[in-house]
Design a protein around this motif. Structure first.
Motif, PDB file in Angstrom:
ATOM      1  N   SER A   1       5.909  -4.594   4.624  1.00 36.49           N
ATOM      2  CA  SER A   1       4.987  -3.788   5.418  1.00 36.49           C
ATOM      3  C   SER A   1       4.779  -2.414   4.788  1.00 36.49           C
ATOM      4  O   SER A   1       3.752  -1.778   5.000  1.00 36.49           O
ATOM      5  CB  SER A   1       5.506  -3.650   6.845  1.00 36.49           C
ATOM      6  OG  SER A   1       6.814  -3.093   6.843  1.00 36.49           O
TER       7      SER A   1
ATOM      8  N   ARG B   1      -2.191  -6.903  -0.186  1.00 36.74           N
ATOM      9  CA  ARG B   1      -2.379  -7.069   1.254  1.00 36.74           C
ATOM     10  C   ARG B   1      -3.413  -6.059   1.736  1.00 36.74           C
ATOM     11  O   ARG B   1      -3.315  -4.877   1.408  1.00 36.74           O
ATOM     12  CB  ARG B   1      -1.035  -6.852   1.951  1.00 36.74           C
ATOM     13  CG  ARG B   1      -1.039  -6.846   3.448  1.00 36.74           C
ATOM     14  CD  ARG B   1       0.401  -6.748   3.935  1.00 36.74           C
ATOM     15  NE  ARG B   1       0.480  -6.524   5.370  1.00 36.74           N
ATOM     16  CZ  ARG B   1       1.599  -6.600   6.076  1.00 36.74           C
ATOM     17  NH1 ARG B   1       2.739  -6.898   5.469  1.00 36.74           N
ATOM     18  NH2 ARG B   1       1.600  -6.369   7.369  1.00 36.74           N
TER      19      ARG B   1
ATOM     20  N   ASN C   1      -5.416  -4.672   5.257  1.00 32.62           N
ATOM     21  CA  ASN C   1      -5.411  -4.681   6.717  1.00 32.62           C
ATOM     22  C   ASN C   1      -6.798  -4.397   7.248  1.00 32.62           C
ATOM     23  O   ASN C   1      -7.375  -3.342   6.978  1.00 32.62           O
ATOM     24  CB  ASN C   1      -4.427  -3.643   7.244  1.00 32.62           C
ATOM     25  CG  ASN C   1      -3.004  -3.949   6.837  1.00 32.62           C
ATOM     26  OD1 ASN C   1      -2.614  -5.106   6.755  1.00 32.62           O
ATOM     27  ND2 ASN C   1      -2.234  -2.918   6.575  1.00 32.62           N
TER      28      ASN C   1
ATOM     29  N   VAL D   1      -5.182  -9.558   8.882  1.00 36.30           N
ATOM     30  CA  VAL D   1      -4.525  -9.105   7.660  1.00 36.30           C
ATOM     31  C   VAL D   1      -4.802 -10.131   6.580  1.00 36.30           C
ATOM     32  O   VAL D   1      -4.636 -11.332   6.809  1.00 36.30           O
ATOM     33  CB  VAL D   1      -3.010  -8.947   7.867  1.00 36.30           C
ATOM     34  CG1 VAL D   1      -2.318  -8.677   6.533  1.00 36.30           C
ATOM     35  CG2 VAL D   1      -2.713  -7.824   8.843  1.00 36.30           C
TER      36      VAL D   1
END
Length: 117
Positions: A53, A71, A73, A78
């Motif tokens: 995260s 990644r 968001n 996501v």
């Protein structure tokens, strides 16, 4: 609950590239880390790469320097992605998206990657 849907697999020649994507929806706040695993025919599922995260990344030695996990968001989704370069026949497997949450892990349905000439 977390829902994971992978896309982007396919057939590619040795030395080629593919980009895998995984769209995660649901209880996104419960996700601590996301990862890619793979399973080749007759073998156990193995770790490929993960992103925490906080944005930290880890890779299996077999893909280090060739694969890049990222990644993004969005508002309710996501997106986990993995850029795979310099693909080898031994990278052939079903690739699974994984989300690690406090209640436990969630898995996508998998996407096939075949590296062959």
């Amino acid at each position: 609950q977390v829902q994971l849907v992978e896309s982007g697999g396919g057939l590619v020649q040795p030395g080629g590239s593919l980009r895998l994507s995984c769209a995660a929806s649901g209880r996104l706040f419960s996700i601590n880390a996301m990862a890619w695993y793979r399973q080749a025919p007759g073998k156990q599922r193995e770790f490929v790469a993960e992103i925490t995260s906080g944005g930290g990344t880890n890779y299996a030695n077999s893909v280090k320097g060739r694969f890049t996990i990222s990644r993004d968001n969005a508002k309710n989704t996501v997106y986990l992605q993995m850029q795979m370069n310099s693909l080898k026949p031994e990278d052939t497997a079903v690739y699974y998206c994984n989300a690690l949450t406090i209640p436990g892990p969630y898995w996508g349905q998998g996407t096939q990657v075949t590296v062959s000439s």
